[in-house]
Every structure is written in structure tokens, then in C-alpha cells.
Motif scaffolding. Structure first.
Motif, PDB file in Angstrom:
ATOM      1  N   ASN A 155      28.282  32.157  38.437  1.00 57.31           N
ATOM      2  CA  ASN A 155      29.669  32.327  38.775  1.00 57.31           C
ATOM      3  C   ASN A 155      30.688  32.569  37.751  1.00 57.31           C
ATOM      4  O   ASN A 155      31.882  32.922  38.009  1.00 57.31           O
ATOM      5  N   ASN A 156      30.028  33.242  36.565  1.00 54.86           N
ATOM      6  CA  ASN A 156      30.833  33.722  35.572  1.00 54.86           C
ATOM      7  C   ASN A 156      30.197  34.919  34.969  1.00 54.86           C
ATOM      8  O   ASN A 156      29.407  34.764  34.019  1.00 54.86           O
ATOM      9  N   PRO A 157      30.445  35.950  35.286  1.00 53.67           N
ATOM     10  CA  PRO A 157      29.694  37.397  35.038  1.00 53.67           C
ATOM     11  C   PRO A 157      29.941  37.430  33.417  1.00 53.67           C
ATOM     12  O   PRO A 157      28.924  38.057  32.743  1.00 53.67           O
ATOM     13  N   GLN A 158      30.934  36.938  32.927  1.00 52.70           N
ATOM     14  CA  GLN A 158      30.895  37.313  31.373  1.00 52.70           C
ATOM     15  C   GLN A 158      30.290  36.455  30.590  1.00 52.70           C
ATOM     16  O   GLN A 158      30.039  36.738  29.479  1.00 52.70           O
ATOM     17  N   SER A 159      29.441  35.355  31.076  1.00 47.91           N
ATOM     18  CA  SER A 159      28.628  34.413  30.491  1.00 47.91           C
ATOM     19  C   SER A 159      27.278  35.115  30.240  1.00 47.91           C
ATOM     20  O   SER A 159      26.635  34.890  29.367  1.00 47.91           O
ATOM     21  N   PHE A 160      26.977  36.172  31.245  1.00 47.44           N
ATOM     22  CA  PHE A 160      25.856  36.945  31.239  1.00 47.44           C
ATOM     23  C   PHE A 160      26.118  37.873  30.076  1.00 47.44           C
ATOM     24  O   PHE A 160      25.165  38.469  29.113  1.00 47.44           O
ATOM     25  N   ASN A 161      27.267  38.731  30.206  1.00 45.54           N
ATOM     26  CA  ASN A 161      27.599  40.162  29.085  1.00 45.54           C
ATOM     27  C   ASN A 161      28.920  40.024  28.981  1.00 45.54           C
ATOM     28  O   ASN A 161      29.693  40.037  29.892  1.00 45.54           O
ATOM     29  N   SER A 162      29.315  40.069  27.943  1.00 44.58           N
ATOM     30  CA  SER A 162      30.925  39.825  27.523  1.00 44.58           C
ATOM     31  C   SER A 162      31.568  41.119  28.077  1.00 44.58           C
ATOM     32  O   SER A 162      32.930  41.292  28.152  1.00 44.58           O
ATOM     33  N   GLY A 163      30.992  42.142  28.472  1.00 43.35           N
ATOM     34  CA  GLY A 163      31.265  43.333  28.866  1.00 43.35           C
ATOM     35  C   GLY A 163      31.545  43.443  30.502  1.00 43.35           C
ATOM     36  O   GLY A 163      32.490  44.489  30.641  1.00 43.35           O
ATOM     37  N   PHE A 164      31.275  42.585  30.951  1.00 45.13           N
ATOM     38  CA  PHE A 164      31.334  42.314  32.450  1.00 45.13           C
ATOM     39  C   PHE A 164      32.732  41.829  32.802  1.00 45.13           C
ATOM     40  O   PHE A 164      33.377  41.160  32.025  1.00 45.13           O
ATOM     41  N   GLY A 165      33.161  42.375  34.034  1.00 43.68           N
ATOM     42  CA  GLY A 165      34.380  41.856  34.586  1.00 43.68           C
ATOM     43  C   GLY A 165      34.404  40.306  34.801  1.00 43.68           C
ATOM     44  O   GLY A 165      33.485  39.681  34.925  1.00 43.68           O
ATOM     45  N   ALA A 166      35.366  39.524  34.366  1.00 42.43           N
ATOM     46  CA  ALA A 166      35.467  38.124  34.650  1.00 42.43           C
ATOM     47  C   ALA A 166      35.897  37.800  36.239  1.00 42.43           C
ATOM     48  O   ALA A 166      36.986  37.367  36.573  1.00 42.43           O
ATOM     49  N   CYS A 167      34.930  38.414  36.936  1.00 43.16           N
ATOM     50  CA  CYS A 167      35.205  38.116  38.239  1.00 43.16           C
ATOM     51  C   CYS A 167      34.880  36.779  39.057  1.00 43.16           C
ATOM     52  O   CYS A 167      33.725  36.461  38.727  1.00 43.16           O
ATOM     53  N   GLY A 168      35.393  36.347  39.938  1.00 44.78           N
ATOM     54  CA  GLY A 168      35.044  35.037  40.661  1.00 44.78           C
ATOM     55  C   GLY A 168      34.055  35.723  41.970  1.00 44.78           C
ATOM     56  O   GLY A 168      34.279  36.798  42.203  1.00 44.78           O
ATOM     57  N   ASP A 169      33.629  34.816  42.581  1.00 45.92           N
ATOM     58  CA  ASP A 169      32.878  35.273  43.861  1.00 45.92           C
ATOM     59  C   ASP A 169      33.751  35.556  44.840  1.00 45.92           C
ATOM     60  O   ASP A 169      34.833  35.267  44.713  1.00 45.92           O
ATOM     61  N   HIS A 170      33.335  36.449  45.923  1.00 48.25           N
ATOM     62  CA  HIS A 170      34.248  36.893  46.827  1.00 48.25           C
ATOM     63  C   HIS A 170      34.765  35.520  47.728  1.00 48.25           C
ATOM     64  O   HIS A 170      35.900  35.536  48.289  1.00 48.25           O
ATOM     65  N   THR A 171      33.870  34.340  47.865  1.00 53.58           N
ATOM     66  CA  THR A 171      34.174  33.337  48.905  1.00 53.58           C
ATOM     67  C   THR A 171      35.465  32.415  48.602  1.00 53.58           C
ATOM     68  O   THR A 171      36.483  32.526  49.118  1.00 53.58           O
ATOM     69  N   THR A 172      35.093  32.039  47.230  1.00 52.69           N
ATOM     70  CA  THR A 172      36.319  31.230  46.829  1.00 52.69           C
ATOM     71  C   THR A 172      36.823  31.466  45.571  1.00 52.69           C
ATOM     72  O   THR A 172      37.596  30.840  45.005  1.00 52.69           O
ATOM     73  N   GLY A 173      36.268  32.192  44.750  1.00 54.39           N
ATOM     74  CA  GLY A 173      36.591  32.713  43.478  1.00 54.39           C
ATOM     75  C   GLY A 173      36.022  31.788  42.363  1.00 54.39           C
ATOM     76  O   GLY A 173      36.226  31.993  41.146  1.00 54.39           O
ATOM     77  N   SER A 174      35.222  30.988  42.574  1.00 55.40           N
ATOM     78  CA  SER A 174      34.731  29.847  41.863  1.00 55.40           C
ATOM     79  C   SER A 174      33.240  29.728  42.050  1.00 55.40           C
ATOM     80  O   SER A 174      32.599  28.651  41.412  1.00 55.40           O
TER      81      SER A 174
END
Length: 179
Positions: free
Chosen positions: A1-20
Motif C-alpha cells: 500500500n506504499n511503494p516507497q517502503s519498497f524503494n525510496s525512489g518510487f512514487g508515493a502513490c496510493g492504490d487506484h481504488t481508495t488511495g490507501s
């Protein structure tokens, strides 16, 4: 639910449905044509289906090149916009021909190692319902009526709420009570 927790260079995007909620985060493989998601489903042969999912780029370099297949047969391709966190809907219509138990897959075909990072959300597959009906249209022939009218100096002639006072030839389109 948080791409930046996998890689700090990734966007801080929420999921498409709810954002969380959760999404499928993909760090693209350096091996071309790698399946990233597959599922076996039962489909009716010779029936139209709509396969949809949402995708967003997670790193602004080298967006993924996605291939959608049904039993290994390509049914569509898609390359997401390079902007991060811009969810885009992918819709693929297809018709399986002979088999009912199929493997639906999303693959990444480029094999690019730097970039090629994306997320997928809300995968769906549904039968497309088609309803058909027949409509008969009858085109009636155009009718033309010629009216000769004489106008004396200072007089007017009115037809179809249009008034004429000068000599000449005029075309007037009239509608019937049926339109």
C-alpha cells in the motif's frame, strides 16, 4: 500500500481504488516476456470478454511494455504514461475461440532493468453482453410543390410565416405536421 517502503525512489502513490489499499507493485524483470500476473479462468468460446485493469508508473524512466495474453495468444498491449502516480485504465476486448479453461496473463516484454517499475490494481474480467434489435426506417420521397404568385407594387405575399414583397424565385422548406 506504499511503494516507497519498497524503494525510496518510487512514487508515493496510493492504490487506484481508495488511495490507501493494496496494489500489485512490480519491479520489472531484466528478462523480456516475464509474466507478472496470471490466473486460470473459465470462459465460453466465441463469446466477447472485456479484460480491464489500472496501471501507473512508479519510476519516471523506461515505462513498462505490457502484453496481455489469453492462453499465450496476444490480445492487447499497453505502455503506461511515464508520469508517476497517474492511474490509467487499460481495457482489452477479445473473443476466445475454442477453449473454455484459459490462462489470462499480463507480461512485461521489454526486459529493461533500470526503470520499468509500475503498479497494477483492480484487475477484472467480464463477459460483454450484446443486445441486438432490428429497426426499419422508411424514407419517404421528397415532395415539391410549385406556387406561382403575383405581387403588385406595394403588396406582400405570405407563405409559411414568411412574407415576400419583391419579385423573384424563392425556395421555402416546409415541414409537415409529422416533421
Amino acid at each position: 500500500n506504499n511503494p516507497q517502503s519498497f524503494n525510496s525512489g518510487f512514487g508515493a502513490c496510493g492504490d487506484h481504488t481508495t488511495g490507501s489499499g493494496n496494489m500489485l507493485l512490480v519491479d520489472g524483470s531484466t528478462t523480456p516476456n516475464t509474466d507478472i500476473w496470471c490466473q486460470n479462468v473459465t470462459l465460453q468460446p466465441n463469446t466477447d470478454y472485456l479484460f480491464e485493469f489500472w496501471v501507473t508508473n512508479m519510476y519516471p524512466v523506461s515505462p513498462a511494455n505490457l502484453l496481455i495474453t489469453c492462453n499465450g495468444i496476444p490480445v492487447g498491449t499497453y505502455t503506461p504514461d511515464p508520469d508517476m502516480c497517474l492511474w490509467q485504465k487499460v481495457s482489452i476486448c477479445f473473443t476466445p475461440v475454442a477453449t473454455s479453461n484459459v490462462s489470462m496473463c499480463i507480461s512485461e516484454v521489454s526486459g529493461v532493468g533500470f526503470g520499468n517499475d509500475f503498479a497494477i490494481d483492480d484487475i477484472s474480467l467480464q463477459e460483454v453482453c450484446r443486445y441486438e434489435d432490428k429497426v426499419n426506417v422508411k424514407v419517404l420521397p421528397k415532395k415539391t410543390t410549385k406556387v406561382d404568385a403575383t405581387i403588385c407594387s406595394g403588396q406582400t405575399y405570405t407563405i409559411a410565416n414568411q412574407t415576400f414583397q419583391n419579385e423573384g424565385s424563392y425556395d421555402i422548406n416546409l415541414k409537415t405536421w409529422k416533421g
